[in-house]
Design an enzyme around this catalytic site. Structure first.
Site, short mmCIF file in Angstrom:
data_model
loop_
_atom_site.label_atom_id
_atom_site.label_comp_id
_atom_site.label_asym_id
_atom_site.label_seq_id
_atom_site.Cartn_x
_atom_site.Cartn_y
_atom_site.Cartn_z
N PRO A 175 0.83 -1.21 0.00
CA PRO A 175 0.00 0.00 0.00
C PRO A 175 0.86 1.26 0.00
O PRO A 175 1.80 1.39 0.78
CB PRO A 175 -0.80 -0.14 1.29
CG PRO A 175 -0.86 -1.60 1.56
CD PRO A 175 0.47 -2.13 1.09
N GLU A 176 0.53 2.17 -0.92
CA GLU A 176 1.22 3.46 -1.00
C GLU A 176 0.19 4.54 -0.72
O GLU A 176 -0.96 4.26 -0.36
CB GLU A 176 1.87 3.62 -2.37
CG GLU A 176 2.88 2.52 -2.68
CD GLU A 176 3.64 2.75 -3.98
OE1 GLU A 176 3.96 3.91 -4.30
OE2 GLU A 176 3.90 1.75 -4.69
N ARG A 229 14.86 -3.14 -4.42
CA ARG A 229 13.54 -3.19 -5.03
C ARG A 229 13.66 -3.24 -6.55
O ARG A 229 14.59 -2.67 -7.14
CB ARG A 229 12.72 -1.95 -4.65
CG ARG A 229 12.54 -1.73 -3.16
CD ARG A 229 11.76 -2.87 -2.52
NE ARG A 229 10.47 -3.07 -3.13
CZ ARG A 229 9.39 -2.34 -2.86
NH1 ARG A 229 9.46 -1.35 -1.98
NH2 ARG A 229 8.25 -2.58 -3.45
N LYS A 266 1.92 7.03 4.34
CA LYS A 266 1.38 5.67 4.40
C LYS A 266 0.67 5.39 5.72
O LYS A 266 0.28 4.24 5.98
CB LYS A 266 2.51 4.65 4.18
CG LYS A 266 3.19 4.77 2.83
CD LYS A 266 4.28 3.72 2.67
CE LYS A 266 4.99 3.84 1.33
NZ LYS A 266 6.01 2.79 1.12
#
Length: 264
Positions: free
Chosen positions: A2-3, A250, A59
């Site tokens: 979730p961003e 990432r 966030k």
């Protein structure tokens, strides 16, 4: 993960499901998602109180109770917030249930439990819990944004996803914003020119506004996000093959033609 747009979506869920409603019961099904607060204290603090306002900071989601304690939620990699009826079947990963007056139930669901719930007694506690967070990426003004980037020597992709610099941007958003701004993710943030920093800020805001409306980073055909997981991904702008690499642990996706080191 979730961003910011996902958390904005969860904020809307909290407002539509719980705003103005009294918490009748708090059912903690897994205390492993509680941080700095036990089950008994959480129940005593929230049961009988009314959720009055939902705020987002990057966030993080803040559930205010109108002068009382504030519940802070972070969704880690797999968390989400859902609204249900108390008699609806629960899911295996529903960790905390808030039964509300009026036949509604707010559910914090999280498979991996990398973050969770905090309880702040007052505003100073909120500040303490959020200590180290940079400004919300959608609330930061251009001058503050440009100053933050120009003072950091790290790669711009890593700087954008550093929550102490900007709160709310994650992997998908950073790649999308850099692709839209036609900037390579490997450029040092401090090496960006003033026009490049302004362009990056403009595209960050445009991307966030669109994604917030969708409640997620939308995998649209015209977006980089819509192609990053294709077997042979091609740039939706120029048609060239997209490139994947690991950056700060990432997966980073970019277009070597549109995002050249020498600029567009």
């Amino acid at each position: 993960m979730p961003e910011l747009p996902d958390v904005e979506g969860f904020r809307k869920v909290l407002e539509s499901c719980a705003k103005g409603r009294v918490v009748q019961r708090v059912d903690v099904r897994d205390a492993g998602v509680l941080h700095g607060v036990g089950v008994r204290r959480l129940r005593e603090a929230l049961e009988g109180r009314r959720f009055t306002k939902a705020e987002r900071h990057g966030k993080w989601l803040l559930a205010r109770t109108g002068g009382g304690p504030t519940l802070l939620l972070h969704f880690g990699m797999t968390g989400r917030l859902d609204c249900a009826r108390p008699d609806d079947a629960t899911e295996p990963h529903d960790r905390v249930l808030f039964t509300l007056r009026g036949g509604r139930q707010l559910r914090y669901r999280d498979q991996r439990k990398l973050q969770g719930l905090w309880l702040a007694g007052d505003d100073s506690d909120v500040v303490r819990i959020l200590d180290g967070q940079g400004p919300d990426a959608l609330a930061v003004d251009r001058e503050e944004f440009e100053a933050a980037l120009s003072s950091r020597r790290g790669r711009v992709k890593a700087v954008l996803t550093d929550q102490s610099v900007l709160a709310g941007l994650g992997n998908l958003l950073a790649d999308e914003i850099l692709w839209r701004a036609k900037l390579p993710p490997t450029t040092r943030a401090s090496d960006l020119t003033a026009p490049e920093r302004r362009r990056l800020y403009i595209h960050m805001r445009r991307t966030l506004h669109t994604a917030n409306t969708a409640g997620r980073v939308p995998p649209r055909p015209s977006w980089l996000t819509g192609h990053r997981d294709d077997p042979d991904p091609a740039c939706p702008r120029c048609g060239d093959a997209l490139r994947r690499s690991r950056m700060s642990g990432r997966t980073t996706v970019w277009c070597p033609r549109c995002q050249r080191e020498d600029g567009p």
